[in-house]
Write a protein that holds these residues in place. Structure first.
Motif, PDB file in Angstrom:
ATOM      1  N   MET A   1       0.836  -1.203   0.000  1.00 54.36           N
ATOM      2  CA  MET A   1       0.000   0.000   0.000  1.00 54.36           C
ATOM      3  C   MET A   1       0.876   1.259   0.000  1.00 54.36           C
ATOM      4  SD  MET A   1      -2.881   1.069   2.792  1.00 54.36           S
ATOM      5  CE  MET A   1      -1.770   2.011   3.799  1.00 54.36           C
ATOM      6  N   GLN A   2       0.509   2.254  -0.788  1.00 52.63           N
ATOM      7  CA  GLN A   2       1.312   3.486  -0.831  1.00 52.63           C
ATOM      8  C   GLN A   2       0.776   4.497   0.183  1.00 52.63           C
ATOM      9  OE1 GLN A   2       1.426   5.223  -4.660  1.00 52.63           O
ATOM     10  NE2 GLN A   2       3.271   6.362  -4.180  1.00 52.63           N
ATOM     11  N   THR A   3       1.660   5.043   1.026  1.00 50.72           N
ATOM     12  CA  THR A   3       1.193   6.038   1.995  1.00 50.72           C
ATOM     13  C   THR A   3       1.244   7.416   1.344  1.00 50.72           C
ATOM     14  OG1 THR A   3       3.423   6.121   2.830  1.00 50.72           O
ATOM     15  CG2 THR A   3       1.854   4.832   4.112  1.00 50.72           C
ATOM     16  N   ARG A   4       0.259   8.233   1.653  1.00 46.94           N
ATOM     17  CA  ARG A   4       0.152   9.526   1.003  1.00 46.94           C
ATOM     18  C   ARG A   4       0.944  10.604   1.746  1.00 46.94           C
ATOM     19  NH1 ARG A   4      -3.717  12.715   1.508  1.00 46.94           N
ATOM     20  NH2 ARG A   4      -4.024  14.280  -0.088  1.00 46.94           N
ATOM     21  N   GLY A   5       1.218  10.380   3.035  1.00 46.64           N
ATOM     22  CA  GLY A   5       1.969  11.388   3.796  1.00 46.64           C
ATOM     23  C   GLY A   5       1.038  12.480   4.309  1.00 46.64           C
ATOM     24  N   THR A   6       1.566  13.233   5.313  1.00 47.81           N
ATOM     25  CA  THR A   6       0.749  14.266   5.941  1.00 47.81           C
ATOM     26  C   THR A   6       0.582  15.460   4.999  1.00 47.81           C
ATOM     27  OG1 THR A   6       1.909  13.586   7.911  1.00 47.81           O
ATOM     28  CG2 THR A   6       0.567  15.562   8.102  1.00 47.81           C
ATOM     29  N   ARG A   7      -0.570  16.093   5.072  1.00 50.45           N
ATOM     30  CA  ARG A   7      -0.810  17.325   4.303  1.00 50.45           C
ATOM     31  C   ARG A   7      -1.173  18.449   5.263  1.00 50.45           C
ATOM     32  NH1 ARG A   7       1.156  14.469   1.172  1.00 50.45           N
ATOM     33  NH2 ARG A   7       0.612  13.994  -0.987  1.00 50.45           N
ATOM     34  N   TYR A   8      -0.786  19.699   4.910  1.00 45.90           N
ATOM     35  CA  TYR A   8      -0.987  20.828   5.827  1.00 45.90           C
ATOM     36  C   TYR A   8      -1.749  21.955   5.130  1.00 45.90           C
ATOM     37  CZ  TYR A   8       2.922  18.429   8.130  1.00 45.90           C
ATOM     38  OH  TYR A   8       3.730  17.495   8.708  1.00 45.90           O
ATOM     39  N   ARG A   9      -2.596  22.638   5.914  1.00 49.15           N
ATOM     40  CA  ARG A   9      -3.316  23.817   5.416  1.00 49.15           C
ATOM     41  C   ARG A   9      -2.366  25.019   5.358  1.00 49.15           C
ATOM     42  NH1 ARG A   9      -8.948  23.992   6.358  1.00 49.15           N
ATOM     43  NH2 ARG A   9      -9.815  22.065   5.569  1.00 49.15           N
ATOM     44  N   ILE A  10      -2.762  26.026   4.595  1.00 45.17           N
ATOM     45  CA  ILE A  10      -1.862  27.163   4.319  1.00 45.17           C
ATOM     46  C   ILE A  10      -1.421  27.915   5.594  1.00 45.17           C
ATOM     47  CG2 ILE A  10      -3.689  28.892   3.841  1.00 45.17           C
ATOM     48  CD1 ILE A  10      -1.799  29.779   1.443  1.00 45.17           C
ATOM     49  N   GLN A  11      -2.333  28.068   6.564  1.00 47.89           N
ATOM     50  CA  GLN A  11      -1.935  28.818   7.767  1.00 47.89           C
ATOM     51  C   GLN A  11      -0.850  28.067   8.542  1.00 47.89           C
ATOM     52  OE1 GLN A  11      -2.129  31.763   8.463  1.00 47.89           O
ATOM     53  NE2 GLN A  11      -3.771  32.351   7.048  1.00 47.89           N
ATOM     54  N   VAL A  13       1.288  26.036   7.270  1.00 40.31           N
ATOM     55  CA  VAL A  13       2.537  26.124   6.500  1.00 40.31           C
ATOM     56  C   VAL A  13       3.187  27.498   6.711  1.00 40.31           C
ATOM     57  CG1 VAL A  13       3.510  26.074   4.176  1.00 40.31           C
ATOM     58  CG2 VAL A  13       1.746  24.450   4.817  1.00 40.31           C
ATOM     59  N   ALA A  14       2.353  28.538   6.764  1.00 40.22           N
ATOM     60  CA  ALA A  14       2.887  29.887   6.983  1.00 40.22           C
ATOM     61  C   ALA A  14       3.603  29.939   8.330  1.00 40.22           C
ATOM     62  CB  ALA A  14       1.747  30.904   6.926  1.00 40.22           C
ATOM     63  N   GLU A  15       2.997  29.318   9.344  1.00 41.43           N
ATOM     64  CA  GLU A  15       3.638  29.316  10.668  1.00 41.43           C
ATOM     65  C   GLU A  15       4.919  28.491  10.667  1.00 41.43           C
ATOM     66  OE1 GLU A  15       0.803  28.201  13.681  1.00 41.43           O
ATOM     67  OE2 GLU A  15      -0.511  29.817  12.978  1.00 41.43           O
ATOM     68  N   MET A  16       4.884  27.346   9.978  1.00 45.78           N
ATOM     69  CA  MET A  16       6.059  26.462   9.983  1.00 45.78           C
ATOM     70  C   MET A  16       7.245  27.075   9.236  1.00 45.78           C
ATOM     71  SD  MET A  16       3.963  23.032   9.151  1.00 45.78           S
ATOM     72  CE  MET A  16       5.218  21.858   8.820  1.00 45.78           C
ATOM     73  N   THR A  17       6.943  27.821   8.178  1.00 45.02           N
ATOM     74  CA  THR A  17       8.044  28.292   7.314  1.00 45.02           C
ATOM     75  C   THR A  17       8.371  29.771   7.520  1.00 45.02           C
ATOM     76  OG1 THR A  17       6.491  28.891   5.570  1.00 45.02           O
ATOM     77  CG2 THR A  17       7.417  26.657   5.489  1.00 45.02           C
ATOM     78  N   GLY A  18       7.463  30.503   8.178  1.00 43.70           N
ATOM     79  CA  GLY A  18       7.683  31.937   8.356  1.00 43.70           C
ATOM     80  C   GLY A  18       7.372  32.735   7.093  1.00 43.70           C
ATOM     81  N   VAL A  19       6.750  32.092   6.087  1.00 44.63           N
ATOM     82  CA  VAL A  19       6.370  32.818   4.870  1.00 44.63           C
ATOM     83  C   VAL A  19       4.860  33.080   4.955  1.00 44.63           C
ATOM     84  CG1 VAL A  19       6.249  32.723   2.359  1.00 44.63           C
ATOM     85  CG2 VAL A  19       8.163  31.626   3.544  1.00 44.63           C
ATOM     86  N   ALA A  21       0.902  33.691   4.351  1.00 46.15           N
ATOM     87  CA  ALA A  21       0.002  33.022   3.400  1.00 46.15           C
ATOM     88  C   ALA A  21      -0.149  33.801   2.082  1.00 46.15           C
ATOM     89  CB  ALA A  21      -1.352  32.774   4.061  1.00 46.15           C
ATOM     90  N   PRO A  22      -0.311  35.154   2.106  1.00 41.86           N
ATOM     91  CA  PRO A  22      -0.451  35.860   0.814  1.00 41.86           C
ATOM     92  C   PRO A  22       0.772  35.671  -0.084  1.00 41.86           C
ATOM     93  CG  PRO A  22      -1.057  37.305   2.654  1.00 41.86           C
ATOM     94  CD  PRO A  22      -0.496  36.062   3.269  1.00 41.86           C
ATOM     95  N   THR A  23       1.973  35.594   0.550  1.00 40.50           N
ATOM     96  CA  THR A  23       3.190  35.390  -0.265  1.00 40.50           C
ATOM     97  C   THR A  23       3.167  33.989  -0.882  1.00 40.50           C
ATOM     98  OG1 THR A  23       4.342  36.789   1.296  1.00 40.50           O
ATOM     99  CG2 THR A  23       5.726  35.512  -0.196  1.00 40.50           C
ATOM    100  N   LEU A  24       2.712  33.006  -0.106  1.00 41.80           N
ATOM    101  CA  LEU A  24       2.635  31.629  -0.635  1.00 41.80           C
ATOM    102  C   LEU A  24       1.708  31.593  -1.852  1.00 41.80           C
ATOM    103  CD1 LEU A  24       2.398  29.581   2.696  1.00 41.80           C
ATOM    104  CD2 LEU A  24       4.341  29.719   1.136  1.00 41.80           C
ATOM    105  N   ARG A  25       0.575  32.279  -1.730  1.00 41.23           N
ATOM    106  CA  ARG A  25      -0.375  32.283  -2.862  1.00 41.23           C
ATOM    107  C   ARG A  25       0.246  33.010  -4.063  1.00 41.23           C
ATOM    108  NH1 ARG A  25      -3.881  34.515   0.887  1.00 41.23           N
ATOM    109  NH2 ARG A  25      -4.789  32.928   2.205  1.00 41.23           N
ATOM    110  N   ALA A  26       0.961  34.117  -3.771  1.00 36.76           N
ATOM    111  CA  ALA A  26       1.562  34.891  -4.871  1.00 36.76           C
ATOM    112  C   ALA A  26       2.629  34.060  -5.594  1.00 36.76           C
ATOM    113  CB  ALA A  26       2.169  36.185  -4.334  1.00 36.76           C
ATOM    114  N   TRP A  27       3.466  33.337  -4.848  1.00 39.23           N
ATOM    115  CA  TRP A  27       4.506  32.502  -5.482  1.00 39.23           C
ATOM    116  C   TRP A  27       3.851  31.455  -6.391  1.00 39.23           C
ATOM    117  CZ3 TRP A  27       8.122  31.303  -0.664  1.00 39.23           C
ATOM    118  CH2 TRP A  27       8.949  32.408  -0.445  1.00 39.23           C
ATOM    119  N   GLU A  28       2.762  30.875  -5.884  1.00 37.73           N
ATOM    120  CA  GLU A  28       2.088  29.833  -6.668  1.00 37.73           C
ATOM    121  C   GLU A  28       1.511  30.428  -7.958  1.00 37.73           C
ATOM    122  OE1 GLU A  28      -0.888  27.752  -4.393  1.00 37.73           O
ATOM    123  OE2 GLU A  28      -1.791  26.929  -6.223  1.00 37.73           O
ATOM    124  N   ARG A  29       0.868  31.616  -7.814  1.00 36.78           N
ATOM    125  CA  ARG A  29       0.231  32.259  -8.969  1.00 36.78           C
ATOM    126  C   ARG A  29       1.276  32.684  -9.999  1.00 36.78           C
ATOM    127  NH1 ARG A  29      -2.168  35.689  -5.953  1.00 36.78           N
ATOM    128  NH2 ARG A  29      -0.857  37.485  -6.439  1.00 36.78           N
TER     129      ARG A  29
END
Ligand code: B12
Length: 299
Positions: A1-11, A13-19, A21-29
């Motif tokens: 069976m393949q494990t999918r791994g943990t997934r995180y919401r944007i807030q 991720v913002a706390e974990m990385t210090g970036v 949320a608006p910057t994360l969205r801008a980089w993606e866009r």
């Protein structure tokens, strides 16, 4: 069976990385990285790989690179799959992947594993947890006759290139001075110099690496041209006393008023002589105090 791994919401991720949320969205866009999955109701879900990519992007931007340029680099090195190993620790998994590729002489696999290593944190972290330990294992296997000269050369060359690539990305802009780093005249173990170089970039000092077997005359020329904050010399293999005296006196003369320090596995027996000639002996913490003193003296 393949494990999918943990997934995180944007807030999260913002706390974990210090970036933020608006910057994360801008980089993606703007640049398409990272590209998180979406839930049915369109919330972003970031994977561990996305988080590593964000941390790398942030680090490159903090080091003065434009987001567009940083995005291109992480896209080039981002790997879709985790390291091919059961290990949970990403550093251990990457070390295993590199060593496994070397033992089976798989050059493309080795390149891919090295590229993955570049996503694992700051240059200093990558060197301490992956490149340095791998170099030791490769050398030990070679010394034990378990790797051929061809395998050792291939890996040493690629490890050196990876270390240089990371260093190039970490160049402080603008630097607050330069450092000249080189091996003793008869010394071929140049790899430890990268460890010193990663440390100096963290102090915003640009390391100029002269490499293996650097004679005093070359140090003199570099000092005259570059006016470095300090000269760092590395010695791994034992040096005979008469040769040590001849070299250390010549290095002291070549450095002139510039502070110099000798580090590496073979330096302790040289301490008295080096200190008598005006140099310092030690590791990275000794280097830190030397840099602090040199900077104060320049003010
Ligand atoms: C990799 C390796 C090699 C590679 C080197 C590749 C390269 N381009 O660097 C190859 C395979 C080419 C090689 C060749 C040889 N090697 Co060799 N090698 C090693 C090995 C496995 C690892 C060395 C290494 O890269 N360490 C990685 C770094 C991270 O380690 P480090 O020294 O701790 O560096 C840190 C600190 O010391 C400090 N530091 C270092 N320099 C400086 C400088 C300053 C200014 C400061 C502040 C700090 C600082 O910061 C660094 C980063 O954190 C060691 C054994 C081992 N397991 O350590 C043997 C070892 C060093 N090699 C050894 C020998 C004998 C040789 C050869 C002579 C063998 C031969 N017969 O041909 C040759 C030629 C060497 C020569 N004349 O210079 C011996 C040395 C014995 C001795 N004490 O004299 C060792 C110990 C192996 C052994 N057990 O016999 N080797």
């Amino acid at each position: 069976m393949q494990t999918r791994g943990t997934r995180y919401r944007i807030q999260a991720v913002a706390e974990m990385t210090g970036v933020p949320a608006p910057t994360l969205r801008a980089w993606e866009r703007r640049y398409g990285v990272p590209s998180p999955e979406r839930t049915a109701s369109s919330y972003r879900l970031y994977s561990e790989t996305d988080i590593r990519i964000i941390r790398k992007l942030r680090e490159l931007c903090d080091n003065g690179m434009s987001p567009a340029e940083a995005a291109k680099i992480v896209q080039r090195v981002a790997a879709p799959e985790p390291a091919p190993s059961g290990a949970l620790d990403p550093y251990e998994a990457t070390r295993d992947a590199i060593l496994s590729a070397v033992k089976r002489f798989r050059t493309e696999e080795l390149e891919r594993a090295m590229q993955r290593a570049m996503l694992l944190g700051s240059g200093h972290t990558i060197y301490t947890n992956v490149l340095g330990p791998v170099m030791k294992s490769i050398g030990d296997l070679w010394h034990a006759g378990e790797l051929s000269v061809a395998q050792e050369h291939m890996t040493t060359e690629l490890l050196g290139r990876t270390a240089r690539d990371i260093l190039r990305l970490l160049q402080p802009t603008p630097p607050e001075g330069q450092a000249v780093l080189a091996c003793f005249a008869d010394e071929q173990h140049a790899f430890p110099l990268f460890g010193v170089a990663f440390q100096t970039t963290q102090w915003r000092i640009n390391p100029v690496i002269l490499g293996a077997c650097t004679p005093p005359a070359a140090i003199r020329h570099a000092v005259e041209e570059l006016h470095p904050i300090f000269v760092g010399l590395s010695a791994t293999v034992e040096i005979q006393p008469h040769r040590a005296r001849e070299l250390i006196e010549a290095y002291a003369d070549a450095c002139g008023d510039t502070r110099w320090i000798i580090g590496g596995a073979a330096v302790e027996p040289l301490r008295e002589l080096v200190e008598r000639c005006g140099g310092r002996v030690g590791g990275l913490s000794e280097l830190k105090s030397l840099v602090t003193e040199a900077r104060r003296a320049r003010l």
